[in-house]
Design an enzyme around this catalytic site. Structure first.
Site, mmCIF file in Angstrom:
data_model
loop_
_atom_site.group_PDB
_atom_site.id
_atom_site.type_symbol
_atom_site.label_atom_id
_atom_site.label_comp_id
_atom_site.label_asym_id
_atom_site.label_seq_id
_atom_site.Cartn_x
_atom_site.Cartn_y
_atom_site.Cartn_z
ATOM 1 N N GLU A 33 -0.726 -6.011 18.367
ATOM 2 C CA GLU A 33 -1.029 -6.937 19.119
ATOM 3 C C GLU A 33 -2.513 -7.901 18.779
ATOM 4 O OE1 GLU A 33 1.506 -7.757 20.663
ATOM 5 O OE2 GLU A 33 2.242 -5.881 21.479
ATOM 6 N N TYR A 116 -1.858 -11.662 27.676
ATOM 7 C CA TYR A 116 -1.273 -11.311 26.884
ATOM 8 C C TYR A 116 -1.470 -9.871 26.735
ATOM 9 C CZ TYR A 116 1.963 -9.645 23.566
ATOM 10 O OH TYR A 116 2.967 -9.693 22.532
ATOM 11 N N ASP A 134 3.898 -14.497 26.203
ATOM 12 C CA ASP A 134 3.199 -15.107 24.950
ATOM 13 C C ASP A 134 4.178 -16.747 25.116
ATOM 14 O OD1 ASP A 134 5.993 -14.723 24.239
ATOM 15 O OD2 ASP A 134 5.198 -13.296 22.338
#
Length: 348
Positions: A33, A116, A134
Site C-alpha cells: 500500500e 486510505y 482512493d
DNA sequence: GTCCGGTGCT
DNA sequence: AGCACCGGAC
C-alpha cells in the site's frame, strides 16, 4: 443485483493476479500500500517484489540502513514515503513486537499511513469493514451515482467516504475494496472508460447524461502565481513609441504591448537602472527614465497576479520600427495596457 | 505540455 | 484549505 454483488461479479472475472492479493500478512499488505500510493500497479510491482525479497519481514526492514532503503526505492518518487516506511518498520519492530495494529484508528497513527492506507490495511489484513476511498473510488462513485460534489472539498471528502462505507460488503470487505479500486483502474478509467461493456451501464448517471468525462468534479486549485511586469513606455521627439506584438504562447498571444521586462520581484528605480536593458535600448540613446506608477498596478487573471510597473523612457529618436503614439489605440491589446493608455494619455 | 494521485505539514 | 512531494501516461 445490488451494487456490491455486481461489482464482485465483475471483479471475479476481471481481476489481475497481484502478489499482495494472495496474502493476509499485514507487513506485505502495508508494504504494497505504501508503494502503491501515487503509483500505478505496473510501476510499483517490481519495487514490491524487490522489497519483499530484500526485506522478507518487518524486522529485516527495521534493521536496514535508511540509505539502503532509499536506494531500493530509487526511481519511485515521493521519497518521503521511503523514509516513513523505514521509520514505521522500526517502530513496529521495536515497539509493537513486529505486530501491525489491527484496526483503522491505530493504523492511522503510523507514519505514512493516512485515511486510505489505514482503511486498506484494516480490510485486507484484518477483514475490517472500513471502506477505502482512493482516486478510483471517487471516480466510480461520482459517475455511477452522478455525484457532483467536488472530491477535493471537505464536504466531498466526507460525502464520498460515507457513500463508500454504505456500499461496502460487510461479509467480505476485503474483496469489495479490491473490487471497486480494480474496477476504477481497469474499467472506469479517467480518460477512456469502457462504458459499452460496463456492468453498470444501465444505471450509471454519468453515462445517461453523457458526462463521464466531467466526473469526478474537482475544484480548480491552480495556484495563483505572482509575476512582476515592467513595461517600457518609450517616447521620442516625433511622438512615437515602441508597440510590439506579443508572439510567445500563453496569455495575450498576438496582442500588442509596450516592450516588456519580467522580473523576479518588484523593482525600484535603482533596481531598474541595474537591469540589463541592452536588448531593448541598443539603438536608443540618450534617454531619461521615470517611473509612472510608484505602486504596482495589480492585474488579476485566473492563475496569475501581475504586479505591473510602467517605466517612461524619453529619448530623442527611436528606431524605424517605432509607431506614432496616435495610432496605438488601433492595435488589439490587453485591458492592462489599454487602461494605461487611457490613463497616461501621453501628456496629450 | 497536462493530468493523475495519498500523506504530512502549516 | 493550500501546498510540497515525484514520475509516468498520454
Amino acid at each position: 443485483m445490488d451494487f456490491k454483488n455486481k461489482l464482485k461479479r465483475w471483479y471475479s472475472i476481471n481481476k489481475r493476479n497481484l502478489p499482495w492479493r494472495v496474502t493476509t500478512d499485514p507487513y506485505r499488505i502495508w508494504l504494497s500500500e505504501i508503494i502503491l500510493q501515487q503509483t500505478q500497479v505496473k510501476q510499483g510491482l517490481p519495487y514490491y517484489k524487490s522489497f519483499v525479497k530484500t526485506y522478507p519481514t518487518v524486522f529485516d526492514l527495521a534493521n536496514a540502513n535508511e540509505e539502503d532503503v532509499l536506494k531500493l526505492w530509487q526511481g519511485l518518487g515521493y521519497y518521503s514515503r521511503a523514509r516513513n516506511l523505514h521509520a514505521t518498520a522500526k517502530y513496529v519492530a521495536s515497539e509493537l513486537n513486529g505486530k501491525f495494529p489491527d484496526n483503522y484508528k491505530d493504523l492511522l497513527q503510523l507514519k505514512g499511513v493516512g485515511d486510505y492506507t489505514a482503511s486498506a490495511i484494516a480490510s485486507f489484513a484484518f477483514n475490517k469493514a472500513t471502506a477505502v476511498v482512493d482516486g478510483n473510488v471517487y471516480r466510480v462513485l461520482s459517475r455511477v451515482f452522478g455525484i457532483e460534489t467536488p472530491i477535493n472539498s471537505s464536504a466531498g471528502i466526507k460525502e464520498f467516504k460515507a457513500i463508500a462505507q454504505s456500499l461496502i460488503d460487510t461479509k467480505d470487505p476485503a474483496t469489495y475494496n479490491q473490487a471497486i479500486m480494480e474496477f476504477g483502474s481497469v474499467q472506469c478509467k479517467p480518460k477512456t472508460p469502457d462504458c459499452p461493456s460496463c456492468p453498470f451501464n444501465t444505471i450509471c448517471i454519468a453515462l445517461q447524461k453523457g458526462q463521464q468525462h466531467l466526473l469526478p468534479v474537482k475544484i480548480n486549485k491552480t495556484k495563483v502565481k505572482t509575476k512582476y511586469f515592467n513595461y517600457l513606455v518609450f517616447r521620442d521627439a516625433k511622438g512615437q513609441t515602441l508597440f510590439e506584438k506579443r508572439t510567445q504562447k500563453g496569455i495575450w498571444k498576438n496582442l500588442y504591448q509596450f516592450p516588456l521586462v519580467e522580473t523576479e520581484k518588484s523593482l525600484n528605480i535603482s533596481d531598474f537602472e541595474q537591469l540589463d536593458l541592452e536588448p531593448y535600448l541598443k539603438d536608443i540613446l540618450p534617454f531619461d527614465i521615470t517611473l509612472y506608477n510608484a505602486i504596482d498596478k495589480i492585474h488579476k487573471l485566473s492563475h496569475q497576479h501581475l504586479h505591473t510597473k510602467f517605466w517612461i523612457i524619453d529619448t530623442p529618436e527611436l528606431p524605424k520600427k517605432a509607431v506614432s503614439i496616435k495610432t496605438i489605440r488601433k492595435y488589439p491589446t490587453s485591458v492592462l495596457i489599454n487602461d494605461f493608455i487611457n490613463e497616461f494619455k501621453f501628456g496629450l
